[in-house]
Design a protein around this motif. Structure first.
Motif, PDB file in Angstrom:
ATOM      1  N   CYS A   3     -39.966  10.468 -29.277  1.00 44.37           N
ATOM      2  CA  CYS A   3     -39.739  11.480 -28.000  1.00 44.37           C
ATOM      3  C   CYS A   3     -40.850  12.545 -28.242  1.00 44.37           C
ATOM      4  O   CYS A   3     -41.151  13.270 -27.103  1.00 44.37           O
ATOM      5  N   GLU A   4     -41.488  12.706 -29.374  1.00 48.00           N
ATOM      6  CA  GLU A   4     -42.481  13.752 -29.435  1.00 48.00           C
ATOM      7  C   GLU A   4     -43.913  13.231 -28.728  1.00 48.00           C
ATOM      8  O   GLU A   4     -44.155  11.908 -28.696  1.00 48.00           O
ATOM      9  N   THR A   5     -44.371  14.131 -27.750  1.00 47.81           N
ATOM     10  CA  THR A   5     -45.693  14.007 -27.450  1.00 47.81           C
ATOM     11  C   THR A   5     -46.885  14.736 -27.956  1.00 47.81           C
ATOM     12  O   THR A   5     -46.578  15.744 -28.482  1.00 47.81           O
ATOM     13  N   TYR A   6     -47.847  14.454 -27.669  1.00 42.89           N
ATOM     14  CA  TYR A   6     -49.222  14.984 -27.956  1.00 42.89           C
ATOM     15  C   TYR A   6     -50.202  15.017 -27.134  1.00 42.89           C
ATOM     16  O   TYR A   6     -50.703  14.239 -26.670  1.00 42.89           O
ATOM     17  N   ARG A  35     -49.108  11.602 -16.457  1.00 45.00           N
ATOM     18  CA  ARG A  35     -48.059  12.053 -15.850  1.00 45.00           C
ATOM     19  C   ARG A  35     -48.090  11.252 -14.758  1.00 45.00           C
ATOM     20  O   ARG A  35     -49.173  11.086 -13.998  1.00 45.00           O
ATOM     21  N   GLU A  91     -43.900   1.023 -26.964  1.00 40.59           N
ATOM     22  CA  GLU A  91     -45.061   2.074 -26.646  1.00 40.59           C
ATOM     23  C   GLU A  91     -45.909   1.760 -25.808  1.00 40.59           C
ATOM     24  O   GLU A  91     -46.026   0.489 -25.537  1.00 40.59           O
ATOM     25  N   TRP A  93     -49.508   2.748 -23.046  1.00 42.44           N
ATOM     26  CA  TRP A  93     -50.625   3.628 -22.715  1.00 42.44           C
ATOM     27  C   TRP A  93     -50.998   3.110 -21.376  1.00 42.44           C
ATOM     28  O   TRP A  93     -50.775   2.033 -21.143  1.00 42.44           O
ATOM     29  N   VAL A 128     -49.184  13.184 -20.131  1.00 42.52           N
ATOM     30  CA  VAL A 128     -47.824  13.382 -20.769  1.00 42.52           C
ATOM     31  C   VAL A 128     -47.873  13.134 -22.389  1.00 42.52           C
ATOM     32  O   VAL A 128     -47.181  13.524 -23.098  1.00 42.52           O
ATOM     33  N   ASP A 129     -48.743  12.272 -22.688  1.00 45.68           N
ATOM     34  CA  ASP A 129     -49.053  11.856 -24.116  1.00 45.68           C
ATOM     35  C   ASP A 129     -50.149  11.331 -24.195  1.00 45.68           C
ATOM     36  O   ASP A 129     -51.019  10.782 -23.500  1.00 45.68           O
ATOM     37  N   SER A 130     -50.869  11.550 -25.577  1.00 49.37           N
ATOM     38  CA  SER A 130     -52.313  10.969 -25.816  1.00 49.37           C
ATOM     39  C   SER A 130     -52.477  11.050 -27.472  1.00 49.37           C
ATOM     40  O   SER A 130     -51.746  11.578 -28.372  1.00 49.37           O
TER      41      SER A 130
END
Length: 145
Positions: A3-6, A35, A91, A93, A128-130
């Motif tokens: 749930c953690e995003t970076y 996003r 997961e 991308w 939203v995440d990377s």
């Protein structure tokens, strides 16, 4: 997927990056998850345009590209995600690429450039995440070892 995003580096990770040698070439693996709808800060020129995250990232590429090229950066590889073979189930991308810089100093010069600092708002709005992972370039060939 966790749930953690970076989006931006943590202070600990950025310090580890800064502690590595700055005078050797580096390759940066970039993994991007866009996003559905870009999230610009209120009052930004692109806020309310209804852009997708992918469109906002394209704007980031357009506005940061000249700075990236000016510091000597090049794209070594680019691809569109298909599936994870080894890694957490679920997961995903959207896109990935490997950027090469002549050295870490060039990467820092890009980050400090005032035009880049304006352009990076598009990246933040887009993702939203990377993941951004530094590698030392190695030898290429036809084997794994």
């Amino acid at each position: 997927m966790t749930c953690e995003t970076y989006i931006d580096p943590s202070p600990v990770n950025f310090q580890a990056f800064k502690d590595l040698p700055r005078d050797t070439p580096i390759n940066m693996l970039n993994l991007l998850l866009y996003r559905d709808l870009a999230d610009y800060p209120e009052g930004h020129e692109h806020a309310g345009k209804g852009w997708s995250g992918k469109r906002a990232y394209e704007e980031y590429g357009k506005t940061s590209g000249p700075i990236f090229q000016r510091v000597g950066g090049t794209i070594l590889w680019r691809g569109s995600f298909q599936t994870v073979v080894t890694g957490p189930e679920g997961e995903r991308w959207h896109d990935g690429f490997v950027a090469q810089y002549p050295n870490a100093g060039a990467f820092f010069a890009m980050l400090k450039d005032p035009e880049y600092q304006m352009a990076v708002v598009n990246r933040t709005a887009a993702l939203v995440d990377s993941r951004l992972v530094r590698f030392a370039p190695g030898e290429v060939g036809d084997g794994f070892g």
